[in-house]
Design a protein around this motif. Structure first.
Motif, PDB file in Angstrom:
ATOM      1  N   UNK A  45       0.417  -0.917   0.090  1.00 55.20           N
ATOM      2  CA  UNK A  45       0.066  -0.070  -0.065  1.00 55.20           C
ATOM      3  C   UNK A  45       0.883   1.532   0.269  1.00 55.20           C
ATOM      4  N   UNK A  46       0.735   1.903  -1.100  1.00 51.75           N
ATOM      5  CA  UNK A  46       1.757   3.425  -1.295  1.00 51.75           C
ATOM      6  C   UNK A  46       1.066   4.660  -0.582  1.00 51.75           C
ATOM      7  N   UNK A  63       6.056  -6.244  -7.690  1.00 53.50           N
ATOM      8  CA  UNK A  63       5.149  -6.295  -6.199  1.00 53.50           C
ATOM      9  C   UNK A  63       4.214  -5.608  -6.966  1.00 53.50           C
ATOM     10  N   UNK A  64       2.588  -6.621  -6.112  1.00 48.04           N
ATOM     11  CA  UNK A  64       1.563  -6.077  -6.139  1.00 48.04           C
ATOM     12  C   UNK A  64       0.953  -4.751  -5.688  1.00 48.04           C
ATOM     13  N   UNK A 101      -8.639   1.329   2.856  1.00 44.12           N
ATOM     14  CA  UNK A 101      -8.221  -0.410   2.927  1.00 44.12           C
ATOM     15  C   UNK A 101      -9.048  -0.715   3.579  1.00 44.12           C
ATOM     16  N   UNK A 102      -9.358  -2.495   3.221  1.00 44.56           N
ATOM     17  CA  UNK A 102      -9.738  -3.630   4.242  1.00 44.56           C
ATOM     18  C   UNK A 102      -8.304  -3.479   5.992  1.00 44.56           C
ATOM     19  N   UNK A 103      -9.590  -4.035   6.737  1.00 42.19           N
ATOM     20  CA  UNK A 103      -8.773  -4.575   7.714  1.00 42.19           C
ATOM     21  C   UNK A 103      -7.464  -5.912   7.336  1.00 42.19           C
ATOM     22  N   UNK A 104      -5.879  -6.015   8.513  1.00 39.83           N
ATOM     23  CA  UNK A 104      -5.499  -7.284   7.929  1.00 39.83           C
ATOM     24  C   UNK A 104      -5.233  -7.681   5.912  1.00 39.83           C
ATOM     25  N   UNK A 105      -4.944  -5.990   5.214  1.00 41.56           N
ATOM     26  CA  UNK A 105      -5.109  -6.839   4.012  1.00 41.56           C
ATOM     27  C   UNK A 105      -4.022  -6.533   2.923  1.00 41.56           C
ATOM     28  N   UNK A 106      -2.904  -5.734   3.731  1.00 40.21           N
ATOM     29  CA  UNK A 106      -1.777  -5.740   2.723  1.00 40.21           C
ATOM     30  C   UNK A 106      -0.376  -6.271   3.541  1.00 40.21           C
ATOM     31  N   UNK A 130      -4.423  -2.017   8.504  1.00 38.57           N
ATOM     32  CA  UNK A 130      -4.472  -2.349   7.644  1.00 38.57           C
ATOM     33  C   UNK A 130      -3.115  -3.741   7.282  1.00 38.57           C
ATOM     34  N   UNK A 131      -2.763  -3.700   7.849  1.00 35.32           N
ATOM     35  CA  UNK A 131      -1.110  -4.286   7.827  1.00 35.32           C
ATOM     36  C   UNK A 131      -2.024  -5.979   8.519  1.00 35.32           C
ATOM     37  N   UNK A 132      -1.602  -7.009   7.882  1.00 32.90           N
ATOM     38  CA  UNK A 132      -1.688  -7.705   7.973  1.00 32.90           C
ATOM     39  C   UNK A 132      -1.022  -8.410   9.442  1.00 32.90           C
TER      40      UNK A 132
END
Length: 256
Positions: A45-46, A63-64, A101-106, A130-132
């Protein structure tokens, strides 16, 4: 300065920003994917992606990436530039403190030059969200060297003489100790890397005008600033170029 002010202050500078802002050194990605062991598959996530300068390097490295950018003009420039080349790219309208962004998604939250505009307390909570589990945050930017050459000394003086709010903006950048304290025990590593742009007069003018504190056409100091810039270039150019030198500083860690 309000959040809306910081979001919109680059809207009229998008073209110069795209063409003349510096990239980041290739060694940054080498450091991340090598010693720091960030896998190529990590979803980035930039945050505050702007026109996509920082996004492009991650995408080119495999990277995606989702670019989070509140300024519509800058976000559109990133989409126009990057979407046709990289199917793993998408851009969303969001702020550093409220990404959408969704919870725990990046896997990796990345913030480059825009970090000094953020509320560093609020972003920490949002990025944790948002971080996994085990995800990392990367904060990095180009710091212009102020006195590495007579040209850079003169350029700094030009900004002091003609900039609209240059000192206030410059003071927003965090120093190394502040960043180390922000990460705390989660800091995994930090690095300083050399970076340089070689600019002719047109590119130097564009680089200056991409800065939010450079007075634009119609401002009473605009013409005098450009005249002073031309004199500075004439005094220091070698083979039609000047060296615009930076130090890229990067900090990586968890936010647990």
């Amino acid at each position: 300065m309000s959040a809306s002010d910081s979001t919109e202050r680059f809207s009229s500078r998008v073209a110069d920003y795209v063409r003349y802002r510096p990239d980041y050194p290739a060694a940054l990605i080498d450091w991340l994917q090598g010693p720091m062991a960030v896998p190529t598959a990590a979803l980035v996530a930039d945050i505050g992606a702007g026109t996509g300068i920082s996004s492009r390097q991650f995408l080119a490295a495999g990277h995606p990436l989702v670019a989070v950018e509140p300024n519509a003009a800058m976000r559109a420039a990133a989409e126009q530039w990057l979407a046709p080349q990289y199917p793993q790219f998408r851009a969303v309208d969001g702020r550093a403190e409220a990404t959408g962004l969704a919870d725990a998604s990046v896997d990796l939250v990345s913030a480059a030059q825009a970090f000094h505009w953020f509320d560093t307390v609020a972003v920490r909570a949002e990025w944790q969200r948002i971080l996994r589990p085990g995800g990392l945050a990367l904060v990095y930017w180009n710091s212009r060297l102020l006195d590495a050459s007579p040209f850079l000394v003169g350029y700094e003086q030009l900004l002091l003489d003609f900039g609209t709010d240059y000192t206030a903006v410059a003071e927003r950048y965090q120093d190394d100790a502040t960043m180390q304290a922000w990460f705390g025990p989660g800091l995994r590593g930090w690095v300083q890397l050399p970076n340089v742009q070689h600019l002719d007069l047109d590119a130097l003018r564009g680089r200056l005008l991409s800065s939010s504190y450079a007075p634009q056409a119609g401002h009473p100091r605009h013409d005098a600033m450009l005249a002073a810039l031309q004199d500075l270039f004439a005094a220091h150019a070698v083979d039609g170029q000047v060296a615009f030198e930076y130090q890229t500083r990067a900090f990586l860690g968890t936010l647990d």
